[in-house]
Write an enzyme that holds these catalytic residues in place. Structure first.
Site, PDB file in Angstrom:
ATOM      1  N   THR A 146       0.810  -1.234   0.000  1.00  0.00           N
ATOM      2  CA  THR A 146       0.000   0.000   0.000  1.00  0.00           C
ATOM      3  C   THR A 146       0.839   1.280   0.000  1.00  0.00           C
ATOM      4  OG1 THR A 146      -0.094  -0.290   2.384  1.00  0.00           O
ATOM      5  CG2 THR A 146      -2.030  -0.985   1.124  1.00  0.00           C
ATOM      6  N   GLY A 147       2.138   1.175   0.264  1.00  0.00           N
ATOM      7  CA  GLY A 147       2.991   2.370   0.381  1.00  0.00           C
ATOM      8  C   GLY A 147       3.439   2.898  -0.974  1.00  0.00           C
ATOM      9  N   CYS A 195      18.331   4.341  -2.899  1.00  0.00           N
ATOM     10  CA  CYS A 195      18.002   5.102  -4.120  1.00  0.00           C
ATOM     11  C   CYS A 195      19.015   6.214  -4.417  1.00  0.00           C
ATOM     12  CB  CYS A 195      16.603   5.701  -3.994  1.00  0.00           C
ATOM     13  SG  CYS A 195      16.329   6.530  -2.422  1.00  0.00           S
ATOM     14  N   GLN A 254      17.324  15.386  -3.515  1.00  0.00           N
ATOM     15  CA  GLN A 254      16.449  14.211  -3.534  1.00  0.00           C
ATOM     16  C   GLN A 254      14.959  14.553  -3.466  1.00  0.00           C
ATOM     17  OE1 GLN A 254      19.877  11.591  -1.252  1.00  0.00           O
ATOM     18  NE2 GLN A 254      17.762  10.916  -1.069  1.00  0.00           N
ATOM     19  N   SER A 291       9.238  11.928  -3.030  1.00  0.00           N
ATOM     20  CA  SER A 291       8.709  10.558  -3.054  1.00  0.00           C
ATOM     21  C   SER A 291       9.685   9.593  -2.378  1.00  0.00           C
ATOM     22  CB  SER A 291       8.431  10.098  -4.485  1.00  0.00           C
ATOM     23  OG  SER A 291       9.607  10.162  -5.262  1.00  0.00           O
ATOM     24  N   GLY A 292      10.945  10.006  -2.266  1.00  0.00           N
ATOM     25  CA  GLY A 292      11.935   9.192  -1.553  1.00  0.00           C
ATOM     26  C   GLY A 292      11.583   9.028  -0.084  1.00  0.00           C
ATOM     27  N   GLU A 331      20.794   9.201   5.471  1.00  0.00           N
ATOM     28  CA  GLU A 331      21.018   9.103   4.031  1.00  0.00           C
ATOM     29  C   GLU A 331      22.494   9.283   3.657  1.00  0.00           C
ATOM     30  OE1 GLU A 331      18.431   8.091   2.654  1.00  0.00           O
ATOM     31  OE2 GLU A 331      18.420   8.573   0.519  1.00  0.00           O
ATOM     32  N   ARG A 347      16.937  17.403   0.694  1.00  0.00           N
ATOM     33  CA  ARG A 347      15.577  17.168   0.163  1.00  0.00           C
ATOM     34  C   ARG A 347      15.116  18.423  -0.575  1.00  0.00           C
ATOM     35  NH1 ARG A 347      13.831  12.331  -0.131  1.00  0.00           N
ATOM     36  NH2 ARG A 347      13.819  11.889   2.107  1.00  0.00           N
ATOM     37  N   HIS A 391      16.128  11.690  -8.228  1.00  0.00           N
ATOM     38  CA  HIS A 391      17.243  12.147  -7.386  1.00  0.00           C
ATOM     39  C   HIS A 391      18.384  12.598  -8.296  1.00  0.00           C
ATOM     40  CE1 HIS A 391      15.092  10.717  -4.018  1.00  0.00           C
ATOM     41  NE2 HIS A 391      15.820   9.671  -3.654  1.00  0.00           N
ATOM     42  N   THR A 399      12.007   6.105  -7.373  1.00  0.00           N
ATOM     43  CA  THR A 399      11.104   4.982  -7.038  1.00  0.00           C
ATOM     44  C   THR A 399      11.106   3.903  -8.129  1.00  0.00           C
ATOM     45  OG1 THR A 399       9.107   6.013  -7.967  1.00  0.00           O
ATOM     46  CG2 THR A 399       9.562   6.426  -5.635  1.00  0.00           C
TER      47      THR A 399
HETATM   48  P1  NAP Z   1       5.516   3.888   2.909  1.00  0.00           P
HETATM   49  O1  NAP Z   1       4.874   4.632   1.806  1.00  0.00           O
HETATM   50  O2  NAP Z   1       5.477   4.450   4.287  1.00  0.00           O
HETATM   51  O3  NAP Z   1       4.872   2.407   2.942  1.00  0.00           O
HETATM   52  C1  NAP Z   1       5.133   1.507   3.998  1.00  0.00           C
HETATM   53  C2  NAP Z   1       4.449   0.164   3.796  1.00  0.00           C
HETATM   54  O4  NAP Z   1       4.776  -0.673   4.934  1.00  0.00           O
HETATM   55  C3  NAP Z   1       2.914   0.235   3.735  1.00  0.00           C
HETATM   56  O5  NAP Z   1       2.444  -0.722   2.821  1.00  0.00           O
HETATM   57  C4  NAP Z   1       2.495  -0.152   5.155  1.00  0.00           C
HETATM   58  O6  NAP Z   1       1.209  -0.756   5.233  1.00  0.00           O
HETATM   59  C5  NAP Z   1       3.551  -1.195   5.484  1.00  0.00           C
HETATM   60  N1  NAP Z   1       3.652  -1.378   6.931  1.00  0.00           N
HETATM   61  C6  NAP Z   1       3.833  -0.432   7.886  1.00  0.00           C
HETATM   62  N2  NAP Z   1       3.813  -0.997   9.116  1.00  0.00           N
HETATM   63  C7  NAP Z   1       3.594  -2.330   8.938  1.00  0.00           C
HETATM   64  C8  NAP Z   1       3.452  -3.436   9.806  1.00  0.00           C
HETATM   65  N3  NAP Z   1       3.518  -3.310  11.136  1.00  0.00           N
HETATM   66  N4  NAP Z   1       3.260  -4.662   9.266  1.00  0.00           N
HETATM   67  C9  NAP Z   1       3.170  -4.805   7.921  1.00  0.00           C
HETATM   68  N5  NAP Z   1       3.271  -3.784   7.040  1.00  0.00           N
HETATM   69  C10 NAP Z   1       3.495  -2.571   7.540  1.00  0.00           C
HETATM   70  O7  NAP Z   1       7.066   3.629   2.601  1.00  0.00           O
HETATM   71  P2  NAP Z   1       7.813   3.635   1.149  1.00  0.00           P
HETATM   72  O8  NAP Z   1       8.276   4.981   0.778  1.00  0.00           O
HETATM   73  O9  NAP Z   1       6.989   2.857   0.187  1.00  0.00           O
HETATM   74  O10 NAP Z   1       9.143   2.810   1.481  1.00  0.00           O
HETATM   75  C11 NAP Z   1       9.115   1.408   1.697  1.00  0.00           C
HETATM   76  C12 NAP Z   1      10.542   0.929   1.924  1.00  0.00           C
HETATM   77  O11 NAP Z   1      11.314   1.132   0.746  1.00  0.00           O
HETATM   78  C13 NAP Z   1      11.233   1.702   3.038  1.00  0.00           C
HETATM   79  O12 NAP Z   1      12.027   0.825   3.751  1.00  0.00           O
HETATM   80  C14 NAP Z   1      12.073   2.719   2.305  1.00  0.00           C
HETATM   81  O13 NAP Z   1      13.203   3.084   3.040  1.00  0.00           O
HETATM   82  C15 NAP Z   1      12.481   1.911   1.054  1.00  0.00           C
HETATM   83  N6  NAP Z   1      12.808   2.736  -0.108  1.00  0.00           N
HETATM   84  C16 NAP Z   1      12.002   3.759  -0.497  1.00  0.00           C
HETATM   85  C17 NAP Z   1      12.357   4.497  -1.644  1.00  0.00           C
HETATM   86  C18 NAP Z   1      11.504   5.631  -2.163  1.00  0.00           C
HETATM   87  O14 NAP Z   1      11.947   6.284  -3.132  1.00  0.00           O
HETATM   88  N7  NAP Z   1      10.324   5.892  -1.596  1.00  0.00           N
HETATM   89  C19 NAP Z   1      13.509   4.167  -2.352  1.00  0.00           C
HETATM   90  C20 NAP Z   1      14.295   3.099  -1.933  1.00  0.00           C
HETATM   91  C21 NAP Z   1      13.922   2.388  -0.815  1.00  0.00           C
HETATM   92  P3  NAP Z   1      -0.120   0.051   5.735  1.00  0.00           P
HETATM   93  O15 NAP Z   1      -0.539   0.910   4.585  1.00  0.00           O
HETATM   94  O16 NAP Z   1      -1.097  -1.020   6.038  1.00  0.00           O
HETATM   95  O17 NAP Z   1       0.287   0.856   6.933  1.00  0.00           O
END
Ligand code: NAP
Length: 358
Positions: A12-13, A158, A184, A187-188, A210, A244, A251, A337
């Protein structure tokens, strides 16, 4: 070819949503399952993201009505229904390690975006075009842990995608010192301007953890496997400043490099053109046709114009010029992303499939 059944943990994230759009019509993988926190459990995917779908395309039809499972509570059912999972979770790192280990121990390969396992000794951290030979750490990992089918493989942060790719192309000149300043996108942080209005007309000179990731992760990528682990490379030394900026995706990095052997501009451009991409004969669906593109125009690359180069999987570069303290400086750009998260993980999974690990 029968498609592999894949599930997304953290569907969902921001990154989970990107996985969903990129997996639509994927020729090798079929998305069959979405999982998230107990808060989202039991909802249809559409219900769960109704006020937080951040992608520009619509939710794919086959995903809308999937019922969200709980990553932890439904683990047994999930592992019965998929061949492997992508992890895009965001929660406590210790908890993520525990969850990813449990899936792998149950025979399910985990391809993770998260930083939780990046420094686990027997877990490979892979940029497919740069260090795919580190996949052999998976054999060591399986042996260490007594796993037959399951394993964990991760992709790096990223922020490092653009300059690590470019410096890898220039390795024959031996970069010794590198300073980078990254600009950056929001969306990061999993955010949009709607969810983070403070970022409109603003720059924040701090992104938690970071700079450490940007300085250290490349040393594992460029390291060599010795005694069952990756021995970090000692050069180049990297100094990073991560900022940021008010941009949705992409990025950018401003990079200065001191080399042991100083290349000419022509040599640098030739190396980028001749980059010996180890993926070129594998025909991976997400592999960019041209990995690194150099722009001669002074005002390129630009985030808005160039982040989607090669469907967001290519690296763009420009403004190569002499540095008055080091030797050369340039601007580099990657989509955070896509190349930096979901797209990079999908490419890694394709490589794992091509090499017989999936
Ligand atoms: P996000 O939008 O906050 O999404 C987090 C996800 O984790 C949601 O699906 C959430 O589900 C789930 N979650 C949270 N608590 C949980 C729990 N207790 N049990 C199971 N699921 C849980 O984060 P994001 O930006 O997508 O990033 C996800 C990961 O990728 C992070 O570790 C981030 O560091 C890494 N990352 C992100 C990027 C980027 O550009 N955004 C790039 C590289 C790496 P619910 O909706 O149900 O709460």
């Amino acid at each position: 070819m029968k498609k592999l059944r894949v599930g997304i943990l953290g569907a969902t994230g921001m990154v989970g949503q990107r996985f969903i759009t990129l997996l639509e019509n994927h020729p090798w993988f079929e998305l069959v399952l979405v999982a998230a926190s107990p808060f989202s459990r039991g909802k249809t995917y559409q219900e769960a993201v109704v006020d937080r779908w951040k992608m520009s395309s619509l939710i794919p039809k086959n995903v809308k009505n999937l019922i969200i499972m709980s990553v932890e509570e439904d683990m047994k059912n999930i592992t019965n229904e998929v061949d492997f999972v992508f992890s895009a979770l965001d929660l406590d790192k210790e908890k993520i390690r525990e969850i990813e280990n449990s899936y792998a121990a149950r025979g399910i390969p985990v391809v993770s975006n998260n930083s939780a396992h990046r420094w686990t000794e027997d877990v490979p951290m892979i940029m497919p075009e740069v260090n795919y030979h580190h996949l052999k750490l998976i054999d060591i990992q399986r042996e260490n842990r007594g796993w037959i089918k399951g394993f964990i493989a991760v992709k790096p942060n990223c922020s490092i995608q653009s300059y690590v790719s470019i410096l890898s192309a220039l390795k024959e000149f031996k970069p010794l010192k590198v300073t980078i300043t990254s600009l950056q996108a929001i969306s990061g942080a999993g955010k949009t301007f709607e969810s983070w209005p403070e970022m409109i007309d603003n720059v924040i000179p701090f992104i938690k953890n970071e700079e450490e990731k940007s300085e250290k992760e490349p040393l594992k990528i460029w390291g060599r496997i010795k005694n069952g682990r990756v021995e970090l490379t000692e050069t180049p030394q990297i100094s990073a400043t991560c900022i940021r900026v008010p941009v949705t995706d992409g990025h950018m990095a401003s990079v200065s490099v001191l080399f042991e052997t100083i290349p000419t501009k022509e040599q640098i451009l030739q190396c980028l053109k001749d980059y010996d991409n180890p993926l070129k004969d594998l025909c991976l669906p997400s592999s960019p046709a041209e990995f690194i593109k150099y722009y001669e125009e002074d005002d390129r690359p630009q985030t808005k114009l160039d982040r989607d180069y090669e469907n967001g999987m290519g690296i763009t570069m420009g403004r190569l010029r002499k540095d008055s303290i080091y030797h050369w400086k340039f601007i580099a750009l990657s989509h955070n992303t896509i190349r930096g998260a979901a797209g990079g993980a999908i490419l890694l999974a394709e490589l794992l499939k091509a090499k017989g690990y999936l």
